[in-house]
Design an enzyme around this catalytic site. Structure first.
Site, PDB file in Angstrom:
ATOM      1  N   LYS A  83       0.859  -1.189   0.000  1.00  0.00           N
ATOM      2  CA  LYS A  83       0.000   0.000   0.000  1.00  0.00           C
ATOM      3  C   LYS A  83       0.894   1.237   0.000  1.00  0.00           C
ATOM      4  CE  LYS A  83      -4.377   1.205   2.225  1.00  0.00           C
ATOM      5  NZ  LYS A  83      -5.197   1.003   3.424  1.00  0.00           N
TER       6      LYS A  83
HETATM    7  O1  G3P Z   1      -7.584   1.943   5.208  1.00  0.00           O
HETATM    8  C1  G3P Z   1      -7.970   3.168   4.669  1.00  0.00           C
HETATM    9  C2  G3P Z   1      -9.340   3.654   5.078  1.00  0.00           C
HETATM   10  O2  G3P Z   1     -10.302   2.650   4.927  1.00  0.00           O
HETATM   11  C3  G3P Z   1      -9.413   4.427   6.362  1.00  0.00           C
HETATM   12  O3  G3P Z   1     -10.716   4.657   6.808  1.00  0.00           O
HETATM   13  O4  G3P Z   1     -12.327   5.420   8.523  1.00  0.00           O
HETATM   14  O5  G3P Z   1      -9.882   5.957   8.795  1.00  0.00           O
HETATM   15  O6  G3P Z   1     -11.242   7.091   7.073  1.00  0.00           O
HETATM   16  P1  G3P Z   1     -11.058   5.843   7.858  1.00  0.00           P
END
Ligand code: G3P
Length: 216
Positions: A83
């Site tokens: 990633k």
């Molecule tokens: O892994 C990336 C993403 O899904 C993060 O989500 O909830 O931290 O915006 P969030």
């Protein structure tokens, strides 16, 4: 549509895998930090629990550093997807990974033009963050439709992985837009199966069953 789970919590991952609906796992540095355990130890454990793409994120922001981390992560397990943040150095490293046969998930995507660049760089997946866009008053799901349209226009093979999902409506709209993958928190995965009419209907069936005479 493929379902990934967006967590580094091994108990959640094992339970989600037991449902038979899980295609892969995505993690990020914040999710790894929540486990309070060493990064590679957690990633190895996830790889042993789920036979599918497992995204593990680099923390370098320069080409050489990302390349080094990508090599190290790829050496951990064949299912690792590296990633990489959507910055120019990251796109450069994404191109390098594509040439080496290393799968990538380009993350922190907030615009359709960023997604276009990731596809041109040969990314395996692009991760647009819908919830964080909604948080600042932009329509996250509109971004998904734009990326799907652009990739379709040119036949890019990069898969659209809807990330930063906060609730079931994000999953519904992702499916309607034709996204390839959605990565969901454990809570949202469970919410997808829930409906009050299912619960009410089941309760009635089970209550009525009590009135059925037993076999002679
Ligand atoms: O892994 C990336 C993403 O899904 C993060 O989500 O909830 O931290 O915006 P969030």
């Amino acid at each position: 549509m493929k379902f990934f789970i967006d967590t580094a919590d091994i108990q959640e991952i094992r339970q989600a895998a037991s449902y038979g609906l899980l295609d892969g796992v995505t993690t990020n540095p914040s999710l790894i930090a929540q486990t309070k355990r060493p990064f590679k130890e957690v990633i190895r454990e996830i790889c042993a629990a789920v036979d599918g793409p497992i995204s593990a994120e680099v923390v370098s922001t320069d080409f050489e550093g990302i390349k080094r981390e990508a090599r190290e992560l790829r050496a951990l397990h064949q299912n690792i997807v590296v990633k990489i943040p959507l910055i120019m150095e990251g796109l450069k490293a994404t191109r390098w990974c594509a040439e080496q046969g290393i799968k990538t998930n380009v993350t922190l995507c907030f615009s359709p033009l960023q997604a276009l660049l990731a596809a041109k760089a040969g990314a395996t997946y692009i991760s647009p963050f819908v919830g964080r866009l909604d948080d600042v008053g932009h329509d996250g799901m509109e971004l998904i439709s734009q990326i799907v349209q652009i990739y379709d226009n040119y036949g890019y093979e990069t898969e659209v992985l809807v990330a930063s999902v906060r609730h079931p409506l994000h999953v519904l709209e992702a499916a309607r837009a034709g996204a390839d993958v959605v990565t969901v928190p454990f809570k949202v995965l469970n919410q997808l199966a829930q409906h009050p009419l299912t619960d009410l209907g089941l309760a009635k069936f089970l209550a009525d069953w009590q009135r059925v005479p037993s076999e002679a």
